[in-house]
Design an enzyme around this catalytic site. Structure first.
Site, PDB file in Angstrom:
ATOM      1  N   GLU A   1     -15.221  -9.152  -5.436  1.00 46.09           N
ATOM      2  CA  GLU A   1     -15.323  -9.559  -4.040  1.00 46.09           C
ATOM      3  C   GLU A   1     -16.769  -9.446  -3.587  1.00 46.09           C
ATOM      4  OE1 GLU A   1     -12.782 -10.941  -2.113  1.00 46.09           O
ATOM      5  OE2 GLU A   1     -14.808 -11.435  -1.512  1.00 46.09           O
TER       6      GLU A   1
ATOM      7  N   ARG B   1     -17.945   4.464   5.837  1.00 42.53           N
ATOM      8  CA  ARG B   1     -18.211   5.062   4.523  1.00 42.53           C
ATOM      9  C   ARG B   1     -19.715   5.039   4.206  1.00 42.53           C
ATOM     10  NH1 ARG B   1     -13.640   2.030   1.068  1.00 42.53           N
ATOM     11  NH2 ARG B   1     -14.033   0.461   2.650  1.00 42.53           N
TER      12      ARG B   1
ATOM     13  N   CYS C   1     -20.027   0.206  -0.942  1.00 39.03           N
ATOM     14  CA  CYS C   1     -20.405  -0.390  -2.234  1.00 39.03           C
ATOM     15  C   CYS C   1     -21.751   0.058  -2.799  1.00 39.03           C
ATOM     16  CB  CYS C   1     -20.424  -1.906  -2.118  1.00 39.03           C
ATOM     17  SG  CYS C   1     -18.776  -2.606  -2.137  1.00 39.03           S
TER      18      CYS C   1
ATOM     19  N   LYS D   1     -21.029  -8.070 -10.449  1.00 35.07           N
ATOM     20  CA  LYS D   1     -20.763  -7.450  -9.143  1.00 35.07           C
ATOM     21  C   LYS D   1     -21.675  -6.235  -8.940  1.00 35.07           C
ATOM     22  CE  LYS D   1     -18.708  -5.797  -5.525  1.00 35.07           C
ATOM     23  NZ  LYS D   1     -18.135  -6.254  -4.321  1.00 35.07           N
TER      24      LYS D   1
ATOM     25  N   LEU E   1     -17.628 -10.336  -0.360  1.00 31.81           N
ATOM     26  CA  LEU E   1     -17.682 -10.365   1.105  1.00 31.81           C
ATOM     27  C   LEU E   1     -18.429  -9.135   1.616  1.00 31.81           C
ATOM     28  CD1 LEU E   1     -15.623  -8.127   2.613  1.00 31.81           C
ATOM     29  CD2 LEU E   1     -13.909  -9.663   1.686  1.00 31.81           C
TER      30      LEU E   1
ATOM     31  N   PHE F   1     -29.340   2.327   4.058  1.00 25.80           N
ATOM     32  CA  PHE F   1     -28.115   1.541   3.883  1.00 25.80           C
ATOM     33  C   PHE F   1     -26.920   2.456   3.727  1.00 25.80           C
ATOM     34  CE2 PHE F   1     -29.921   1.660  -0.538  1.00 25.80           C
ATOM     35  CZ  PHE F   1     -28.896   2.335  -1.185  1.00 25.80           C
TER      36      PHE F   1
ATOM     37  N   PRO G   1     -13.487   5.264  -5.629  1.00 24.71           N
ATOM     38  CA  PRO G   1     -14.606   6.086  -5.135  1.00 24.71           C
ATOM     39  C   PRO G   1     -15.390   6.735  -6.279  1.00 24.71           C
ATOM     40  CG  PRO G   1     -12.507   7.228  -4.833  1.00 24.71           C
ATOM     41  CD  PRO G   1     -12.174   5.877  -5.376  1.00 24.71           C
TER      42      PRO G   1
ATOM     43  N   VAL H   1     -32.568   2.807   9.041  1.00 29.54           N
ATOM     44  CA  VAL H   1     -32.451   4.246   8.808  1.00 29.54           C
ATOM     45  C   VAL H   1     -31.830   4.521   7.433  1.00 29.54           C
ATOM     46  CG1 VAL H   1     -30.341   4.210  10.187  1.00 29.54           C
ATOM     47  CG2 VAL H   1     -31.469   6.373   9.798  1.00 29.54           C
TER      48      VAL H   1
ATOM     49  N   VAL I   1      -7.393  -1.587  -4.935  1.00 24.39           N
ATOM     50  CA  VAL I   1      -7.356  -0.187  -4.511  1.00 24.39           C
ATOM     51  C   VAL I   1      -8.770   0.383  -4.553  1.00 24.39           C
ATOM     52  CG1 VAL I   1      -5.001   0.098  -5.317  1.00 24.39           C
ATOM     53  CG2 VAL I   1      -6.876   0.715  -6.825  1.00 24.39           C
TER      54      VAL I   1
ATOM     55  N   SER J   1     -11.078  -4.868  -7.040  1.00 25.80           N
ATOM     56  CA  SER J   1     -11.919  -3.709  -6.756  1.00 25.80           C
ATOM     57  C   SER J   1     -13.158  -3.785  -7.639  1.00 25.80           C
ATOM     58  CB  SER J   1     -11.184  -2.412  -7.085  1.00 25.80           C
ATOM     59  OG  SER J   1      -9.843  -2.456  -6.705  1.00 25.80           O
TER      60      SER J   1
ATOM     61  N   ASP K   1       0.852  -1.181   0.000  1.00 25.86           N
ATOM     62  CA  ASP K   1       0.000   0.000   0.000  1.00 25.86           C
ATOM     63  C   ASP K   1       0.893   1.238   0.000  1.00 25.86           C
ATOM     64  OD1 ASP K   1      -3.256   0.228   1.083  1.00 25.86           O
ATOM     65  OD2 ASP K   1      -2.065   2.058   0.904  1.00 25.86           O
TER      66      ASP K   1
HETATM   67  C1  UDX Z   1     -22.167  -5.278   0.351  1.00 23.69           C
HETATM   68  C2  UDX Z   1     -22.541  -6.635  -0.271  1.00 23.69           C
HETATM   69  O1  UDX Z   1     -23.399  -7.341   0.626  1.00 23.69           O
HETATM   70  C3  UDX Z   1     -21.290  -7.436  -0.550  1.00 23.69           C
HETATM   71  O2  UDX Z   1     -21.625  -8.649  -1.204  1.00 23.69           O
HETATM   72  C4  UDX Z   1     -20.382  -6.608  -1.442  1.00 23.69           C
HETATM   73  O3  UDX Z   1     -19.174  -7.303  -1.681  1.00 23.69           O
HETATM   74  C5  UDX Z   1     -20.075  -5.270  -0.818  1.00 23.69           C
HETATM   75  O4  UDX Z   1     -21.278  -4.586  -0.511  1.00 23.69           O
HETATM   76  P1  UDX Z   1     -21.418  -4.440   2.769  1.00 23.69           P
HETATM   77  O5  UDX Z   1     -21.532  -3.060   2.195  1.00 23.69           O
HETATM   78  O6  UDX Z   1     -20.183  -4.788   3.501  1.00 23.69           O
HETATM   79  O7  UDX Z   1     -21.550  -5.523   1.606  1.00 23.69           O
HETATM   80  O8  UDX Z   1     -22.617  -4.687   3.783  1.00 23.69           O
HETATM   81  P2  UDX Z   1     -24.128  -5.254   3.679  1.00 23.69           P
HETATM   82  O9  UDX Z   1     -24.282  -6.284   4.717  1.00 23.69           O
HETATM   83  O10 UDX Z   1     -24.500  -5.610   2.309  1.00 23.69           O
HETATM   84  O11 UDX Z   1     -24.979  -3.995   4.166  1.00 23.69           O
HETATM   85  C6  UDX Z   1     -25.045  -2.785   3.430  1.00 23.69           C
HETATM   86  C7  UDX Z   1     -25.941  -1.787   4.127  1.00 23.69           C
HETATM   87  O12 UDX Z   1     -27.316  -2.179   4.049  1.00 23.69           O
HETATM   88  C8  UDX Z   1     -25.652  -1.623   5.625  1.00 23.69           C
HETATM   89  O13 UDX Z   1     -25.726  -0.265   5.971  1.00 23.69           O
HETATM   90  C9  UDX Z   1     -26.738  -2.431   6.282  1.00 23.69           C
HETATM   91  O14 UDX Z   1     -27.002  -2.002   7.583  1.00 23.69           O
HETATM   92  C10 UDX Z   1     -27.899  -2.178   5.333  1.00 23.69           C
HETATM   93  N1  UDX Z   1     -28.923  -3.227   5.391  1.00 23.69           N
HETATM   94  C11 UDX Z   1     -28.633  -4.507   5.009  1.00 23.69           C
HETATM   95  C12 UDX Z   1     -30.206  -2.914   5.827  1.00 23.69           C
HETATM   96  O15 UDX Z   1     -30.486  -1.776   6.176  1.00 23.69           O
HETATM   97  N2  UDX Z   1     -31.149  -3.895   5.845  1.00 23.69           N
HETATM   98  C13 UDX Z   1     -30.889  -5.185   5.475  1.00 23.69           C
HETATM   99  O16 UDX Z   1     -31.803  -6.018   5.520  1.00 23.69           O
HETATM  100  C14 UDX Z   1     -29.587  -5.496   5.049  1.00 23.69           C
HETATM  101  P1  ADP Z   2     -11.649  -1.153  -0.139  1.00 25.81           P
HETATM  102  O1  ADP Z   2     -12.858  -1.151   0.744  1.00 25.81           O
HETATM  103  O2  ADP Z   2     -11.999  -1.227  -1.588  1.00 25.81           O
HETATM  104  O3  ADP Z   2     -10.635  -2.174   0.255  1.00 25.81           O
HETATM  105  P2  ADP Z   2      -9.959   0.904   1.052  1.00 25.81           P
HETATM  106  O4  ADP Z   2      -9.995   2.387   0.891  1.00 25.81           O
HETATM  107  O5  ADP Z   2     -10.188   0.301   2.390  1.00 25.81           O
HETATM  108  O6  ADP Z   2     -10.977   0.312  -0.006  1.00 25.81           O
HETATM  109  O7  ADP Z   2      -8.535   0.359   0.560  1.00 25.81           O
HETATM  110  C1  ADP Z   2      -7.904   0.720  -0.619  1.00 25.81           C
HETATM  111  C2  ADP Z   2      -6.391   0.880  -0.334  1.00 25.81           C
HETATM  112  O8  ADP Z   2      -5.698   1.043  -1.584  1.00 25.81           O
HETATM  113  C3  ADP Z   2      -6.024   2.096   0.509  1.00 25.81           C
HETATM  114  O9  ADP Z   2      -5.332   1.675   1.670  1.00 25.81           O
HETATM  115  C4  ADP Z   2      -5.124   2.950  -0.417  1.00 25.81           C
HETATM  116  O10 ADP Z   2      -4.059   3.589   0.269  1.00 25.81           O
HETATM  117  C5  ADP Z   2      -4.583   1.902  -1.380  1.00 25.81           C
HETATM  118  N1  ADP Z   2      -4.125   2.446  -2.662  1.00 25.81           N
HETATM  119  C6  ADP Z   2      -4.773   3.306  -3.488  1.00 25.81           C
HETATM  120  N2  ADP Z   2      -4.033   3.556  -4.596  1.00 25.81           N
HETATM  121  C7  ADP Z   2      -2.885   2.836  -4.480  1.00 25.81           C
HETATM  122  C8  ADP Z   2      -1.708   2.659  -5.316  1.00 25.81           C
HETATM  123  N3  ADP Z   2      -1.599   3.270  -6.496  1.00 25.81           N
HETATM  124  N4  ADP Z   2      -0.744   1.837  -4.864  1.00 25.81           N
HETATM  125  C9  ADP Z   2      -0.865   1.201  -3.668  1.00 25.81           C
HETATM  126  N5  ADP Z   2      -1.940   1.322  -2.853  1.00 25.81           N
HETATM  127  C10 ADP Z   2      -2.937   2.126  -3.246  1.00 25.81           C
END
Ligand code: UDX
Ligand code: ADP
Length: 465
Positions: free
Chosen positions: A162, A347, A277, A221, A164, A273, A94, A271, A91, A132, A35
């Site tokens: 991903e 976020r 993502c 995705k 997860l 999401f 946004p 309240v 990486v 990503s 990183d």
């Molecule tokens: C999501 C996807 O689930 C995951 O597969 C993808 O890789 C990344 O985006 P994440 O953002 O980590 O994952 O969390 P998630 O559990 O999906 O929740 C997202 C938001 O929705 C949260 O703020 C959660 O509180 C809200 N949510 C979720 C609700 O308000 N109600 C629900 O029933 C489910």
């Molecule tokens: P995500 O949820 O997608 O993992 P994060 O913001 O948590 O997002 O992580 C992305 C990471 O990638 C940050 O730690 C950032 O510093 C790193 N990053 C961004 N651009 C570069 C780059 N050019 N080389 C190495 N690391 C980078």
């Protein structure tokens, strides 16, 4: 093709946990996570595992097992790229804050920087894996940069999105519903796909590893996140009707969730999401639709975001109107700041917008969240630019103790569904508050009947009276 060394660029919420689990499951592969952020790398290397930059249940154990055996965290990006047979790009991407597509398109500058760096350093053939979340056809942009700026080495680009969810990352990685790998239909592309398949096959049943072309994988995705977010916005839209009609959104969710065509998951009214993502990916999808001239499709998906914004504002409006149409000078305690429980990620958390709305009404907010740092909360607020940094610090305070946060408050707002909130001594909290004491449960987690017996006035999202 045998993979012995992996490099992962980006040590964030995706790169860190994903590589930790691959390292644990594949002890024969050396994995280096790099990183540009030296502070983040230092935190991943901290001997005190409670200091890892990402909080995820179970992650500390996995890191402890693999770190400095076959899992390394480093700022030496060039060396890790040079050594690796396979490079994951994790990486951040946004939403663009400038120029064309501002507020909608994904900002790919970090991806492009990675591609250029790989091209500059690589001396042997490599497989590049997009981890990503990216707009469709990003792989071809990466390929273009690599092929035109590289040293003549061959690159295969795979998409391996991903899925997860934060808070359950380790479990999701160990036991995924599916792993998706997209690659070229050429012989070399298929070989690259197989190289990645055999890594996952160490712990994921073969039938759960799905291979597709690159574009299907990239688009899947975005589609998965759009569908999930749509379910939350759909139930949240119903929550507003429930409150007016006397229905209970939990009962409605249960009743429809038992229909196997609908299913029970992702129907918890809230309240709103948050997370890195949902909003970003839907905006991205809508932007792609727009660029293809598909205005109606773009509008359709944007509506999911609009309902989410509506839900956050509806929650804060309700607090103001219930507190006799003014919160000026009143203390409101926030339980939770993270976008969901079991993560320190904030976020797009609903708490940020709700706080901003209430601060604009001159409320005083005291926040308690078990995992989010004070620094992070102020950074989230300052980023909105609604008021000066000084005002944000004057109007919002952060407490390490939930009972202190609630002391003297006129109302409590639950913004995150942390389990510990349910176990608090609510009588003690009530006794320390201004009367009448209000609780606004934005996550529907508290036992409102018990709270009412104590004397609280309760509002639960989606519950009519
Ligand atoms: C999501 C996807 O689930 C995951 O597969 C993808 O890789 C990344 O985006 P994440 O953002 O980590 O994952 O969390 P998630 O559990 O999906 O929740 C997202 C938001 O929705 C949260 O703020 C959660 O509180 C809200 N949510 C979720 C609700 O308000 N109600 C629900 O029933 C489910
Ligand atoms: P995500 O949820 O997608 O993992 P994060 O913001 O948590 O997002 O992580 C992305 C990471 O990638 C940050 O730690 C950032 O510093 C790193 N990053 C961004 N651009 C570069 C780059 N050019 N080389 C190495 N690391 C980078």
């Amino acid at each position: 093709m045998n993979i012995n060394k992996i490099c992962c660029i980006g040590a964030g919420y995706v790169g860190g946990p994903t590589m930790a689990v691959i390292a644990q499951q594949c002890p024969h592969i050396k994995i280096t996570v790099v990183d540009v952020n030296a502070k983040r790398i230092a935190a991943w290397n901290d001997t005190d595992l409670s200091k890892l930059p990402v909080f995820e249940p179970g992650l500390d154990e996995v890191v402890k097992e693999a770190r400095n055996k076959n899992l390394y965290f480093s700022t030496n990006i060039d060396q890790a790229i040079d050594e690796a047979d396979m490079i994951f790009i994790s990486v951040n991407t946004p939403t663009k804050t400038y120029g064309k597509g501002k507020g909608m398109a994904a900002d790919l500058k970090y991806i492009e920087l990675c591609a250029r760096q790989i091209a500059k350093v690589a001396k042997q053939d490599k497989i590049i894996v997009e981890k990503s979340t990216l707009p469709v056809r990003t792989a071809s942009a990466i390929k273009n940069i690599l092929d035109n700026t590289g040293n003549g080495v061959q690159f295969q680009i795979l998409s391996n999105p991903e899925f997860l969810a934060e808070g359950t990352a380790v479990q999701d990685l160990l036991n995924p519903d599916r792993v998706l790998i997209g690659g070229d239909t050429t012989k070399e592309g298929q070989e690259a796909i197989q190289a990645l398949v055999s890594i996952y096959a160490h712990w994921v049943p073969k039938e759960r590893i799905l291979t597709t072309n690159v574009w299907s994988s990239e688009l899947s995705k975005l589609t998965a996140n759009a569908f999930l977010a749509q379910r939350v916005s759909s139930i949240n839209a119903m929550s507003a009707i429930c409150e007016q009609s006397g229905a209970d959104v939990n009962e409605v969710a249960k009743a429809i969730g038992m229909d196997s065509r609908i299913g029970s998951k992702f129907l918890k009214a809230s309240v709103g999401f948050g997370g890195s993502c949902f909003q970003k990916d839907i905006l991205n999808l809508a932007y792609i639709a727009k660029t293809y001239g598909l205005k109606e499709v773009a509008n359709y998906w944007e509506q999911v975001i609009l309902i989410n914004n509506y839900q956050k504002n509806r929650f804060s409006d309700n607090i103001v109107s219930t507190l006799y149409n003014t919160v000026s000078g009143k203390k409101i305690a926030f339980l939770g700041w993270a976008f969901k429980k079991d993560t320190n990620d904030t976020r797009e958390s609903a708490a940020i917008q709700v706080a901003d709305n209430l601060l604009s009404e001159q409320a005083h907010i005291s926040v308690y969240d078990p995992k989010v740092s004070e620094e992070r909360m102020y950074a989230d607020l300052d980023y909105l630019n609604t008021r000066s940094e000084e005002e944000n610090r004057n109007l919002l305070t952060v407490d390490q103790d939930p009972y202190e946060a609630c002391k003297g408050a006129h109302a409590i707002a639950v913004l995150t569904e942390w389990d510990e909130f349910k176990a608090y001594d609510w009588q003690r909290i009530y006794d320390s508050m201004q009367k009448p004491a209000f609780v606004f449960d934005g996550r529907g987690i508290l036992d409102t009947e018990a709270l009412k017996k104590i004397g609280f006035n309760c509002y639960t999202i989606g519950k009519g009276s």
